[in-house]
Design an enzyme around this catalytic site. Structure first.
Site, PDB file in Angstrom:
ATOM      1  N   ARG A  99     143.221  49.252  34.611  1.00 44.65           N
ATOM      2  CA  ARG A  99     142.305  48.201  34.156  1.00 44.65           C
ATOM      3  C   ARG A  99     141.403  47.735  35.302  1.00 44.65           C
ATOM      4  O   ARG A  99     140.198  47.536  35.125  1.00 44.65           O
ATOM      5  CB  ARG A  99     143.107  47.000  33.622  1.00 44.65           C
ATOM      6  CG  ARG A  99     143.765  47.238  32.288  1.00 44.65           C
ATOM      7  CD  ARG A  99     144.426  45.963  31.777  1.00 44.65           C
ATOM      8  NE  ARG A  99     143.449  44.918  31.484  1.00 44.65           N
ATOM      9  CZ  ARG A  99     143.761  43.671  31.154  1.00 44.65           C
ATOM     10  NH1 ARG A  99     145.030  43.311  31.058  1.00 44.65           N
ATOM     11  NH2 ARG A  99     142.824  42.783  30.898  1.00 44.65           N
ATOM     12  N   HIS A 150     148.904  39.004  36.239  1.00 47.26           N
ATOM     13  CA  HIS A 150     148.255  40.304  36.474  1.00 47.26           C
ATOM     14  C   HIS A 150     147.761  40.247  37.917  1.00 47.26           C
ATOM     15  O   HIS A 150     146.585  39.978  38.166  1.00 47.26           O
ATOM     16  CB  HIS A 150     147.083  40.527  35.514  1.00 47.26           C
ATOM     17  CG  HIS A 150     147.498  40.755  34.093  1.00 47.26           C
ATOM     18  ND1 HIS A 150     148.199  41.880  33.701  1.00 47.26           N
ATOM     19  CD2 HIS A 150     147.311  40.028  32.985  1.00 47.26           C
ATOM     20  CE1 HIS A 150     148.422  41.827  32.401  1.00 47.26           C
ATOM     21  NE2 HIS A 150     147.896  40.715  31.939  1.00 47.26           N
ATOM     22  N   SER A 174     147.679  33.977  43.853  1.00 46.01           N
ATOM     23  CA  SER A 174     148.980  33.328  43.616  1.00 46.01           C
ATOM     24  C   SER A 174     149.905  33.569  44.807  1.00 46.01           C
ATOM     25  O   SER A 174     150.003  34.689  45.313  1.00 46.01           O
ATOM     26  CB  SER A 174     149.619  33.894  42.352  1.00 46.01           C
ATOM     27  OG  SER A 174     150.951  33.416  42.260  1.00 46.01           O
ATOM     28  N   GLU A 245     140.020  29.496  32.974  1.00 47.00           N
ATOM     29  CA  GLU A 245     140.610  30.439  32.012  1.00 47.00           C
ATOM     30  C   GLU A 245     142.096  30.122  31.966  1.00 47.00           C
ATOM     31  O   GLU A 245     142.838  30.452  32.892  1.00 47.00           O
ATOM     32  CB  GLU A 245     140.376  31.880  32.472  1.00 47.00           C
ATOM     33  CG  GLU A 245     138.906  32.260  32.632  1.00 47.00           C
ATOM     34  CD  GLU A 245     138.141  32.280  31.312  1.00 47.00           C
ATOM     35  OE1 GLU A 245     138.774  32.399  30.248  1.00 47.00           O
ATOM     36  OE2 GLU A 245     136.906  32.138  31.340  1.00 47.00           O
ATOM     37  N   CYS A 279     148.369  35.942  29.058  1.00 48.97           N
ATOM     38  CA  CYS A 279     147.848  34.710  28.454  1.00 48.97           C
ATOM     39  C   CYS A 279     147.617  34.931  26.961  1.00 48.97           C
ATOM     40  O   CYS A 279     147.689  34.002  26.168  1.00 48.97           O
ATOM     41  CB  CYS A 279     146.564  34.303  29.147  1.00 48.97           C
ATOM     42  SG  CYS A 279     145.353  35.623  29.264  1.00 48.97           S
ATOM     43  N   THR A 280     147.353  36.185  26.576  1.00 48.56           N
ATOM     44  CA  THR A 280     147.069  36.509  25.178  1.00 48.56           C
ATOM     45  C   THR A 280     148.290  37.064  24.445  1.00 48.56           C
ATOM     46  O   THR A 280     148.155  37.583  23.330  1.00 48.56           O
ATOM     47  CB  THR A 280     145.965  37.577  25.110  1.00 48.56           C
ATOM     48  OG1 THR A 280     146.361  38.653  25.962  1.00 48.56           O
ATOM     49  CG2 THR A 280     144.619  37.042  25.518  1.00 48.56           C
TER      50      THR A 280
HETATM   51  N1  LIG Z   1     142.966  32.611  30.079  1.00 46.49           N
HETATM   52  C1  LIG Z   1     143.202  33.605  30.920  1.00 46.49           C
HETATM   53  O1  LIG Z   1     142.356  34.477  31.116  1.00 46.49           O
HETATM   54  C2  LIG Z   1     144.530  33.711  31.618  1.00 46.49           C
HETATM   55  C3  LIG Z   1     144.877  34.934  32.204  1.00 46.49           C
HETATM   56  C4  LIG Z   1     146.095  35.048  32.863  1.00 46.49           C
HETATM   57  C5  LIG Z   1     146.949  33.959  32.940  1.00 46.49           C
HETATM   58  N2  LIG Z   1     146.609  32.787  32.354  1.00 46.49           N
HETATM   59  C6  LIG Z   1     147.562  31.667  32.378  1.00 46.49           C
HETATM   60  O2  LIG Z   1     148.113  31.500  33.683  1.00 46.49           O
HETATM   61  C7  LIG Z   1     149.408  30.918  33.574  1.00 46.49           C
HETATM   62  C8  LIG Z   1     150.413  31.700  34.391  1.00 46.49           C
HETATM   63  O3  LIG Z   1     150.035  31.779  35.721  1.00 46.49           O
HETATM   64  P1  LIG Z   1     150.605  30.825  36.887  1.00 46.49           P
HETATM   65  O4  LIG Z   1     151.963  30.336  36.543  1.00 46.49           O
HETATM   66  O5  LIG Z   1     150.371  31.544  38.159  1.00 46.49           O
HETATM   67  O6  LIG Z   1     149.602  29.589  36.760  1.00 46.49           O
HETATM   68  P2  LIG Z   1     149.485  28.316  37.717  1.00 46.49           P
HETATM   69  O7  LIG Z   1     148.484  27.411  37.089  1.00 46.49           O
HETATM   70  O8  LIG Z   1     150.814  27.756  38.056  1.00 46.49           O
HETATM   71  O9  LIG Z   1     148.907  28.911  39.095  1.00 46.49           O
HETATM   72  C9  LIG Z   1     147.682  29.610  39.137  1.00 46.49           C
HETATM   73  C10 LIG Z   1     147.085  29.504  40.526  1.00 46.49           C
HETATM   74  O10 LIG Z   1     146.800  28.128  40.819  1.00 46.49           O
HETATM   75  C11 LIG Z   1     147.407  27.741  42.051  1.00 46.49           C
HETATM   76  N3  LIG Z   1     147.796  26.332  41.899  1.00 46.49           N
HETATM   77  C12 LIG Z   1     149.005  25.834  41.545  1.00 46.49           C
HETATM   78  N4  LIG Z   1     148.943  24.473  41.472  1.00 46.49           N
HETATM   79  C13 LIG Z   1     147.664  24.138  41.782  1.00 46.49           C
HETATM   80  C14 LIG Z   1     146.965  22.892  41.855  1.00 46.49           C
HETATM   81  N5  LIG Z   1     147.583  21.740  41.601  1.00 46.49           N
HETATM   82  N6  LIG Z   1     145.654  22.910  42.185  1.00 46.49           N
HETATM   83  C15 LIG Z   1     145.030  24.088  42.425  1.00 46.49           C
HETATM   84  N7  LIG Z   1     145.629  25.293  42.376  1.00 46.49           N
HETATM   85  C16 LIG Z   1     146.934  25.319  42.053  1.00 46.49           C
HETATM   86  C17 LIG Z   1     148.560  28.704  42.227  1.00 46.49           C
HETATM   87  O11 LIG Z   1     148.894  28.797  43.588  1.00 46.49           O
HETATM   88  C18 LIG Z   1     147.987  29.985  41.657  1.00 46.49           C
HETATM   89  O12 LIG Z   1     147.185  30.633  42.625  1.00 46.49           O
HETATM   90  C19 LIG Z   1     149.736  30.941  32.091  1.00 46.49           C
HETATM   91  O13 LIG Z   1     149.518  29.674  31.531  1.00 46.49           O
HETATM   92  C20 LIG Z   1     148.750  31.964  31.537  1.00 46.49           C
HETATM   93  O14 LIG Z   1     148.493  31.831  30.168  1.00 46.49           O
HETATM   94  C21 LIG Z   1     145.410  32.640  31.706  1.00 46.49           C
END
Ligand SMILES: NC(=O)c1ccc[n+]([C@@H]2O[C@H](COP(=O)([O-])OP(=O)(O)OC[C@H]3O[C@@H](n4cnc5c(N)ncnc54)[C@H](O)[C@@H]3O)[C@@H](O)[C@H]2O)c1
EC number: 1.2.1.79
Length: 471
Positions: A99, A150, A174, A245, A279-280
Site C-alpha cells: 500500500r 498502520h 507513534s 483523521e 479505523c475502518t
Molecule cells: N481516520 C483515519 O484515517 C484513521 C486511520 C488510522 C487510525 N485511526 C485511529 O487511530 C486510533 C488508534 O491509534 P493510536 O492509539 O495510536 O491513537 P492515539 O490518538 O492514541 O495516538 C496517535 C498519535 O498521537 C500522539 N498523541 C497521543 N496523545 C497526544 C496528545 N495529547 N496530543 C498530541 N498527540 C498525541 C501519539 O503519540 C501518536 O503519535 C484509533 O482510534 C483509529 O481509529 C484513524
C-alpha cells in the site's frame, strides 16, 4: 536491537533519552529511538522555515518514484520490522508495504500534474479582456502526527503528499511503532530529498508534541489517531489548518437478499484484518432478521479459519493487538457484552497481547461493543429489522468514518449511500476498501470532513494563489 536517531532537517540526532520499543508477541526489546528536547524542536522548525530553492515538479516526482522503488526492494525487511514492533502478522505487513508503494507511485504521478485553473473574464457583461489564473503554493511547514495501527502506510500518507506538494514536514510517529517510520524517512533522504524538507522527531508530549502543535510557525497539523486526541488538537492548535483523521465504528449491513457467502467473507475480512486494528474495521455486523441464522452459520465456519498465533508464521492470519493493556481492554468489552446477554460463539480467549478472533451474537446495542471503538479482532452480530433500522443504528454512534452494505438490490444500496452519515459507503465491499489516491476521511467524531488520499492531502498542504493578466 535497533538504535535509531531523531532526524532534524536531515541530520541524525542522538540524545541521552531513549524511547524503547517492544515486540507485543514475545515482549522482547526490538529497538529504541532517540527523544529530542524542546530546543531541538525549535531548531527543526527554524531549519524548515529558512529560505530554500524549491524543488521542481520533476525533482519531486523523481524522488517519490525512487522511494517507491526502494520500498519495493526492501519489502520483506520492512514487513518483518513492522511485524516485530506491532505484532501484526506478515500477511498484513507485506500488504501494508505494498500500500505504501502505491501511495508513493500516485504521489509521484500527482507531483507532475499542474492543477491550475484559468478563467476568461469576458464571460460577464462587465468583464474585461483579462484572464484569471490559479496556482498552488506549498505551505511553509506541516506537522504530521501518526498512529500505531498502520505504522508505515499512515506515515506514507503524510510524507508523500507533502513532498509532492513541495511542503516541508516534521513527522512525529507513534512512540509504539516508530522504527518503520524512521526507516521510511531514511529512504526519502536516500532518494535525494533535501534535509530541509523533512524531520522525524520523537519525544515527550509536553516537551515536543504539544509545543509543536501550538507553534505559530507551523501552518498545518495533520493528525491521524483517536477522537480523544484529535479533539484536544482541535482545541489547542490555534489559528492554523488542521486535518483530523480519527476513529470509527463502521457497520457492515447484510440484507436478506445478500449473497451470504460474500457477506461472510466481507465480515471476516472487515472484522479480523490487521488484528481488527483499522479505523475502518467492521465494528458492527448488522444482519437482517430473516437471514441472521444462516449468515451466522457461514460466518462462523469461515471465522474459524482465521488462525491466530505467532505473527511471523506464514500460516497465521491474526497476530497480536498493540500491547497487553489493549488486549485486556478488549477482553473486558467482550465480558461486558456477555454479562448483558450476548452469546459468545467463538474466541474470547486472551494470551498476553493476543485476543483470539471473537464472534458474538445477540449483542445489546447499548453495550461497550455496540457503542465504543473497540480496536481489536471482535465481530459482534446485531440483528436488524430492515434497512431503515440498519441505517438508524449505523448513525447512532458519534462516529461517521465508513460503512459497507451487502445486497443485490441497487435501490436499497442507493438508499444506504444516501442515508448513512459517514465519509464512505461501499456496496458489496468492506468499509475499508479504498484506493490510496481516492478521497478518504470521516464526519462527526471521525473527522471534520477534510479528506486525505494523495490528491486531497496535496490540496490541503497548499494554498491557492490567484493572479490575473491582461489578455
Ligand atoms: N481516520 C483515519 O484515517 C484513521 C486511520 C488510522 C487510525 N485511526 C485511529 O487511530 C486510533 C488508534 O491509534 P493510536 O492509539 O495510536 O491513537 P492515539 O490518538 O492514541 O495516538 C496517535 C498519535 O498521537 C500522539 N498523541 C497521543 N496523545 C497526544 C496528545 N495529547 N496530543 C498530541 N498527540 C498525541 C501519539 O503519540 C501518536 O503519535 C484509533 O482510534 C483509529 O481509529 C484513524
Amino acid at each position: 536491537m535497533l538504535s535509531l536517531p531523531s532526524y532534524i532537517a536531515g541530520a541524525a540526532v542522538v540524545t541521552d533519552r531513549w524511547i524503547d520499543v517492544f515486540n507485543p508477541w514475545n515482549g522482547e526489546a526490538v529497538g529504541r529511538v532517540a527523544a529530542i528536547g524542546n530546543d531541538q524542536l525549535h531548531a527543526a522548525i527554524e531549519a524548515h522555515r529558512a529560505a530554500h530553492e524549491p524543488l521542481t515538479r520533476y525533482e519531486r516526482g523523481r524522488i517519490l518514484n525512487e522511494v517507491r522503488g526502494l520500498l519495493e526492494a526492501r519489502r520483506e525487511e520492512l514487513a518483518r520490522l513492522i511485524t516485530s514492533e506491532s505484532g501484526l502478522c506478515l500477511r498484513e505487513t507485506r500488504y501494508e508495504v505494498g500500500r505504501a508503494c502505491d501511495v508513493f507511485a500516485f504521489a509521484a504521478m500527482e507531483a507532475l500534474r499542474d492543477d491550475g485553473q484559468t478563467f476568461s473574464c469576458d464571460i460577464s457583461p462587465t468583464g474585461k479582456a483579462r484572464k484569471i489564473f490559479t496556482l498552488r503554493e506549498p505551505l511553509s511547514l506541516v506537522a504530521a502526527i501518526t498512529p500505531f495501527n498502520h505504522p508505515l502506510n499512515q506515515v506514507a500518507h503524510k510524507l508523500a503528499p507533502a513532498v509532492a506538494a513541495g511542503a516541508p514536514v516534521i513527522l512525529k510517529p507513534s512512540e509504539k511503532t516508530p522504527l518503520s517510520a524512521v526507516r521510511l524517512v531514511e529512504l526519502l533522504y536516500e532518494a535525494g530529498l533535501p534535509g530541509w524538507m523533512l524531520s522525524c522527531i520523537h519525544g515527550d508530549l509536553d516537551v515536543v508534541t504539544r509545543p509543536m502543535i501550538r507553534d505559530e510557525r507551523v501552518d498545518l497539523v495533520t493528525f491521524t489517531g483517536s477522537a480523544r486526541v484529535g479533539k484536544e488538537i482541535a482545541s489547542t492548535a490555534g489559528y492554523k489548518k488542521t486535518c483530523l483523521e480519527l476513529g470509527g465504528h463502521s457497520p457492515l449491513i447484510v440484507l436478506d437478499d445478500a449473497d451470504l457467502d460474500l457477506a461472510a467473507r466481507l465480515a471476516c475480512e472487515g472484522c479480523f484484518r490487521n488484528s481488527g486494528q483499522r479505523c475502518t474495521a467492521v465494528r458492527r455486523v448488522m444482519v437482517q432478521e430473516g437471514v441472521v441464522e444462516e449468515f451466522t452459520k457461514r460466518f462462523l465456519a469461515l471465522a474459524k479459519t482465521y488462525l491466530c498465533g505467532d505473527p511471523t508464521s506464514e500460516a497465521v492470519l491474526v497476530g497480536t493487538v498493540i500491547d497487553e493493556a489493549a488486549a485486556v481492554g478488549l477482553e473486558q468489552a467482550v465480558q461486558d457484552a456477555v454479562n448483558r446477554g450476548a452469546k459468545l460463539l467463538l474466541g474470547g480467549q486472551r494470551r498476553g497481547a493476543q485476543l483470539q478472533p471473537t464472534v458474538l451474537a445477540d449483542v445489546p446495542r447499548d453495550s461497550t461493543l455496540g457503542t465504543c471503538e473497540c480496536f481489536g479482532p471482535i465481530a459482534p452480530i446485531f440483528a436488524v429489522r430492515d434497512l431503515d433500522d440498519a441505517i438508524e443504528y449505523s448513525n447512532a454512534t458519534p462516529y461517521g468514518l465508513s460503512s459497507g452494505i451487502v445486497t443485490r438490490n441497487l435501490d436499497l444500496a442507493i438508499r444506504a449511500v444516501k442515508g448513512i452519515k459517514a465519509g464512505t459507503v461501499n456496496v458489496n465491499e468492506i468499509p475499508g476498501y479504498r484506493l490510496e489516491l481516492s478521497p478518504f476521511g470521516g464526519v462527526k467524531d471521525s473527522g471534520l470532513g477534510i479528506k486525505e488520499g494523495v490528491i486531497e492531502a496535496m490540496k490541503f498542504m497548499t494554498t491557492v494563489k490567484t493572479f490575473s493578466l491582461p489578455w
